[in-house]
Design a protein around this motif. Structure first.
Motif, PDB file in Angstrom:
ATOM      1  N   PRO A   1       0.838  -1.210   0.000  1.00  9.88           N
ATOM      2  CA  PRO A   1       0.000   0.000   0.000  1.00  9.88           C
ATOM      3  C   PRO A   1       0.868   1.253   0.000  1.00  9.88           C
ATOM      4  O   PRO A   1       1.970   1.265   0.548  1.00  9.88           O
ATOM      5  CB  PRO A   1      -0.794  -0.124   1.307  1.00  9.88           C
ATOM      6  CG  PRO A   1      -0.713  -1.561   1.690  1.00  9.88           C
ATOM      7  CD  PRO A   1       0.598  -2.057   1.176  1.00  9.88           C
ATOM      8  N   ARG A   2       0.359   2.309  -0.603  1.00  7.93           N
ATOM      9  CA  ARG A   2       1.119   3.560  -0.661  1.00  7.93           C
ATOM     10  C   ARG A   2       1.127   4.267   0.692  1.00  7.93           C
ATOM     11  O   ARG A   2       2.117   4.884   1.071  1.00  7.93           O
ATOM     12  CB  ARG A   2       0.516   4.494  -1.714  1.00  7.93           C
ATOM     13  CG  ARG A   2       0.604   3.978  -3.137  1.00  7.93           C
ATOM     14  CD  ARG A   2       0.145   5.039  -4.126  1.00  7.93           C
ATOM     15  NE  ARG A   2      -1.227   5.478  -3.860  1.00  7.93           N
ATOM     16  CZ  ARG A   2      -2.303   4.872  -4.339  1.00  7.93           C
ATOM     17  NH1 ARG A   2      -2.174   3.783  -5.090  1.00  7.93           N
ATOM     18  NH2 ARG A   2      -3.520   5.324  -4.077  1.00  7.93           N
ATOM     19  N   SER A   3       0.027   4.172   1.410  1.00  8.35           N
ATOM     20  CA  SER A   3      -0.078   4.931   2.655  1.00  8.35           C
ATOM     21  C   SER A   3       0.422   4.116   3.841  1.00  8.35           C
ATOM     22  O   SER A   3       0.223   2.900   3.916  1.00  8.35           O
ATOM     23  CB  SER A   3      -1.533   5.332   2.898  1.00  8.35           C
ATOM     24  OG  SER A   3      -2.313   4.203   3.229  1.00  8.35           O
TER      25      SER A   3
ATOM     26  N   LEU B   1      -2.465   2.274   5.786  1.00  7.25           N
ATOM     27  CA  LEU B   1      -2.916   0.963   5.319  1.00  7.25           C
ATOM     28  C   LEU B   1      -1.827  -0.090   5.490  1.00  7.25           C
ATOM     29  O   LEU B   1      -2.114  -1.256   5.753  1.00  7.25           O
ATOM     30  CB  LEU B   1      -3.355   1.047   3.861  1.00  7.25           C
ATOM     31  CG  LEU B   1      -4.173  -0.150   3.343  1.00  7.25           C
ATOM     32  CD1 LEU B   1      -5.367  -0.417   4.249  1.00  7.25           C
ATOM     33  CD2 LEU B   1      -4.644   0.104   1.916  1.00  7.25           C
ATOM     34  N   ARG B   2      -0.567   0.316   5.371  1.00  7.99           N
ATOM     35  CA  ARG B   2       0.529  -0.645   5.594  1.00  7.99           C
ATOM     36  C   ARG B   2       0.492  -1.181   7.018  1.00  7.99           C
ATOM     37  O   ARG B   2       0.858  -2.329   7.270  1.00  7.99           O
ATOM     38  CB  ARG B   2       1.879   0.008   5.295  1.00  7.99           C
ATOM     39  CG  ARG B   2       2.238   0.011   3.821  1.00  7.99           C
ATOM     40  CD  ARG B   2       3.747   0.187   3.620  1.00  7.99           C
ATOM     41  NE  ARG B   2       4.231   1.443   4.181  1.00  7.99           N
ATOM     42  CZ  ARG B   2       4.226   2.597   3.531  1.00  7.99           C
ATOM     43  NH1 ARG B   2       3.752   2.665   2.301  1.00  7.99           N
ATOM     44  NH2 ARG B   2       4.701   3.693   4.099  1.00  7.99           N
TER      45      ARG B   2
ATOM     46  N   THR C   1      -2.044  -4.051   6.787  1.00  6.15           N
ATOM     47  CA  THR C   1      -1.594  -5.218   6.019  1.00  6.15           C
ATOM     48  C   THR C   1      -0.454  -5.933   6.742  1.00  6.15           C
ATOM     49  O   THR C   1      -0.368  -7.162   6.721  1.00  6.15           O
ATOM     50  CB  THR C   1      -1.157  -4.810   4.608  1.00  6.15           C
ATOM     51  OG1 THR C   1      -0.124  -3.812   4.680  1.00  6.15           O
ATOM     52  CG2 THR C   1      -2.342  -4.263   3.810  1.00  6.15           C
TER      53      THR C   1
ATOM     54  N   LEU D   1     -10.052   2.878   1.692  1.00  7.22           N
ATOM     55  CA  LEU D   1      -8.600   2.788   1.553  1.00  7.22           C
ATOM     56  C   LEU D   1      -8.202   1.507   0.823  1.00  7.22           C
ATOM     57  O   LEU D   1      -7.353   1.522  -0.081  1.00  7.22           O
ATOM     58  CB  LEU D   1      -7.931   2.824   2.936  1.00  7.22           C
ATOM     59  CG  LEU D   1      -7.758   4.179   3.599  1.00  7.22           C
ATOM     60  CD1 LEU D   1      -7.287   4.004   5.041  1.00  7.22           C
ATOM     61  CD2 LEU D   1      -6.763   5.030   2.820  1.00  7.22           C
ATOM     62  N   PHE D   2      -8.792   0.388   1.207  1.00  4.12           N
ATOM     63  CA  PHE D   2      -8.483  -0.885   0.548  1.00  4.12           C
ATOM     64  C   PHE D   2      -8.888  -0.840  -0.923  1.00  4.12           C
ATOM     65  O   PHE D   2      -8.160  -1.335  -1.797  1.00  4.12           O
ATOM     66  CB  PHE D   2      -9.184  -2.042   1.263  1.00  4.12           C
ATOM     67  CG  PHE D   2      -8.357  -2.683   2.331  1.00  4.12           C
ATOM     68  CD1 PHE D   2      -7.554  -3.774   2.047  1.00  4.12           C
ATOM     69  CD2 PHE D   2      -8.378  -2.201   3.632  1.00  4.12           C
ATOM     70  CE1 PHE D   2      -6.778  -4.371   3.029  1.00  4.12           C
ATOM     71  CE2 PHE D   2      -7.609  -2.787   4.633  1.00  4.12           C
ATOM     72  CZ  PHE D   2      -6.809  -3.879   4.324  1.00  4.12           C
TER      73      PHE D   2
ATOM     74  N   GLU E   1      -6.376   1.647  -2.893  1.00  5.20           N
ATOM     75  CA  GLU E   1      -4.959   1.300  -2.987  1.00  5.20           C
ATOM     76  C   GLU E   1      -4.699  -0.139  -3.393  1.00  5.20           C
ATOM     77  O   GLU E   1      -3.676  -0.430  -4.021  1.00  5.20           O
ATOM     78  CB  GLU E   1      -4.261   1.591  -1.659  1.00  5.20           C
ATOM     79  CG  GLU E   1      -4.264   3.067  -1.292  1.00  5.20           C
ATOM     80  CD  GLU E   1      -3.243   3.392  -0.220  1.00  5.20           C
ATOM     81  OE1 GLU E   1      -2.200   2.713  -0.177  1.00  5.20           O
ATOM     82  OE2 GLU E   1      -3.494   4.314   0.574  1.00  5.20           O
ATOM     83  N   LEU E   2      -5.595  -1.058  -3.053  1.00  7.59           N
ATOM     84  CA  LEU E   2      -5.356  -2.473  -3.343  1.00  7.59           C
ATOM     85  C   LEU E   2      -6.440  -3.091  -4.213  1.00  7.59           C
ATOM     86  O   LEU E   2      -6.361  -4.286  -4.536  1.00  7.59           O
ATOM     87  CB  LEU E   2      -5.229  -3.260  -2.031  1.00  7.59           C
ATOM     88  CG  LEU E   2      -4.066  -2.854  -1.115  1.00  7.59           C
ATOM     89  CD1 LEU E   2      -4.101  -3.650   0.178  1.00  7.59           C
ATOM     90  CD2 LEU E   2      -2.730  -3.041  -1.832  1.00  7.59           C
TER      91      LEU E   2
ATOM     92  N   TYR F   1      -8.851  -9.259   1.411  1.00 11.54           N
ATOM     93  CA  TYR F   1      -7.417  -9.223   1.664  1.00 11.54           C
ATOM     94  C   TYR F   1      -7.046 -10.218   2.759  1.00 11.54           C
ATOM     95  O   TYR F   1      -6.096 -10.996   2.614  1.00 11.54           O
ATOM     96  CB  TYR F   1      -6.969  -7.824   2.061  1.00 11.54           C
ATOM     97  CG  TYR F   1      -5.474  -7.732   2.264  1.00 11.54           C
ATOM     98  CD1 TYR F   1      -4.623  -7.507   1.192  1.00 11.54           C
ATOM     99  CD2 TYR F   1      -4.910  -7.909   3.529  1.00 11.54           C
ATOM    100  CE1 TYR F   1      -3.251  -7.459   1.370  1.00 11.54           C
ATOM    101  CE2 TYR F   1      -3.539  -7.850   3.716  1.00 11.54           C
ATOM    102  CZ  TYR F   1      -2.714  -7.629   2.626  1.00 11.54           C
ATOM    103  OH  TYR F   1      -1.349  -7.588   2.806  1.00 11.54           O
TER     104      TYR F   1
END
Length: 321
Positions: free
Chosen positions: A210-212, A215-216, A219, A249-250, A253-254, A261
Motif C-alpha cells: 500500500p502507498r499509505s 494501510l501498511r 496489512t 482505503l483498501f 490502494e489495493l 485481503y
C-alpha cells in the motif's frame, strides 16, 4: 497418413527462452507418439536473435516467408510489459496470424498480439503480474488473470512461466486426442491438465505494498498474525477510523476489500502449510480460518479443487513424523 502440422514460433531479441523451449518440447515429444509437428523458429527479419538469457537463438527464416501456418505462436518477453511493443514486431505478427489456422501466445506474447490488434474484443490471459497492464493496453479485450490458458475461437493465450506447456498439451489433445496427449505428459513428467486458475501461483504477499503508511499498518498486522481477529470492525478500531474509511482505503490502494485481503493472506498461509505436510484441518486452524469448511470454500473458489486435492497434486515435501 495426416499432413504435417506446421508451427511457426515468432522470436525476437529479448524473447524468454522458456516460452519457446517449453511448448516446442511438447510438440517434439508428441512426434515420438505419432504426431507430425514441423516447428520453425521465425524472426521479423530472418536474422538470428538473442534470448533473455543472452543465448543466441538461430532462426529458420523470416516470419513473412512462412505463409499459411497451421499454428502461429508468439513467445513472450520481459521487455514489453515494461515498454510499448515496436511497430515492426506487431506487424510481424499481424500478417501470419491472419492466415494461420490458430494463433497462440505464451505468457507476455499476448502483448504482441494485442499490439497487432489480434485480441480486440476477445478473452485472453497473460502472466498475473501484468494482466492489469494488458487490460489497459487492450481495453476491448476481456483479460482473465486467473486462467492458465484461454481459448477464444482460434486464438489461444496462456499465463506465465510453464503455462505454455499446459497450453501446448491442450493443443496436442485437440489435434490428436487425450491418449496421445497423456503419453506426452507422462513422458515429460508433467500434469495432463492442471486444475484451477493461475491464482494457484500468485501470492498477495508479493503484490505491491500500500502507498499509505496507514494501510501498511493493517496489512503488516494481518500478515504477521493471520489467526488474529481481523474483522472489519476490529481493523477499523485498530486504526481509529470508520469502517467506511478503511473500506475505501483498501479499494483505492489495493482494489479489494478488507475481508478479501484477509482471506487471501489466510489462503496463502494455508497453502504453504499444506505444502509442508500439515493436514487440511491443521492448515485451516493455523492459517486463521474459522473452520475447515470455510477454507474448503476458498480453495474451491480460487483453485476449483479441494485442499486435499491441492495437496495431492502440488505438495512436494512432507514433515517427518
Amino acid at each position: 497418413m495426416s499432413a504435417p502440422h506446421r508451427i511457426g514460433i515468432l522470436v525476437y531479441d529479448g524473447v524468454t527462452l522458456l516460452d519457446v523451449a517449453g511448448p516446442a518440447e511438447v510438440f517434439k515429444e508428441a512426434n515420438r507418439f505419432g504426431a507430425d509437428y514441423r516447428i520453425a523458429l521465425l524472426s521479423p527479419t530472418g536474422a538470428d536473435v538473442t534470448s533473455n538469457l543472452g543465448f543466441r537463438v538461430a532462426v529458420d527464416g523470416a516470419v513473412s516467408a512462412q505463409p499459411g501456418l497451421d499454428t502461429f505462436m508468439v513467445a513472450g518477453s520481459d521487455l514489453y510489459p515494461r515498454t510499448r511493443v515496436p511497430g515492426d514486431l506487431a506487424d510481424a505478427a499481424r500478417t501470419p496470424a491472419a492466415a494461420a489456422g490458430r494463433v497462440v501466445s505464451v505468457c507476455t506474447g499476448a502483448f504482441v498480439l494485442a499490439a497487432a490488434g489480434l485480441l480486440d474484443g476477445k478473452r485472453a490471459t497473460t502472466h498475473w503480474k501484468v494482466a492489469h497492464e494488458l487490460a489497459l493496453r487492450c481495453p476491448t479485450c476481456h483479460v482473465e488473470p486467473d486462467a492458465i490458458y484461454v481459448r477464444d475461437g482460434t486464438t489461444y493465450t496462456s499465463a506465465g512461466v510453464t503455462a505454455g506447456i499446459d497450453l501446448a498439451l491442450a493443443l496436442v489433445e485437440e489435434d490428436h486426442g487425450p491418449d496421445l496427449a497423456r503419453d506426452v505428459a507422462r513422458s515429460l513428467v508433467v500434469y495432463m491438465q492442471r486444475a484451477g486458475g493461475q491464482s494457484q501461483f500468485s501470492a498477495p504477499l508479493q503484490g505491491p505494498p500500500p502507498r499509505s503508511a496507514t494501510l501498511r499498518t493493517i496489512t503488516d498486522l494481518v500478515t504477521a498474525n493471520p489467526r488474529g481477529d481481523h474483522s472489519l470492525g476490529a481493523l477499523a478500531k485498530h486504526l481509529n477510523v470508520s469502517t467506511r474509511q478503511l473500506t475505501r482505503l483498501f479499494h483505492d490502494e489495493l482494489s479489494t476489500t478488507p475481508a478479501r485481503y484477509v482471506e487471501g493472506i489466510r489462503f496463502d498461509m494455508a497453502r504453504a502449510l499444506l505444502d509442508q505436510g500439515h493436514t487440511a484441518t491443521q492448515a485451516a486452524s493455523l492459517a486463521g480460518f474459522p473452520s475447515y469448511e470455510s477454507m474448503r470454500r476458498v480453495f474451491a473458489r480460487k483453485l476449483s479443487i479441494s485442499p486435499a486435492a491441492y495437496q495431492r497434486r502440488f505438495s512436494t515435501t512432507r514433515r517427518a513424523g
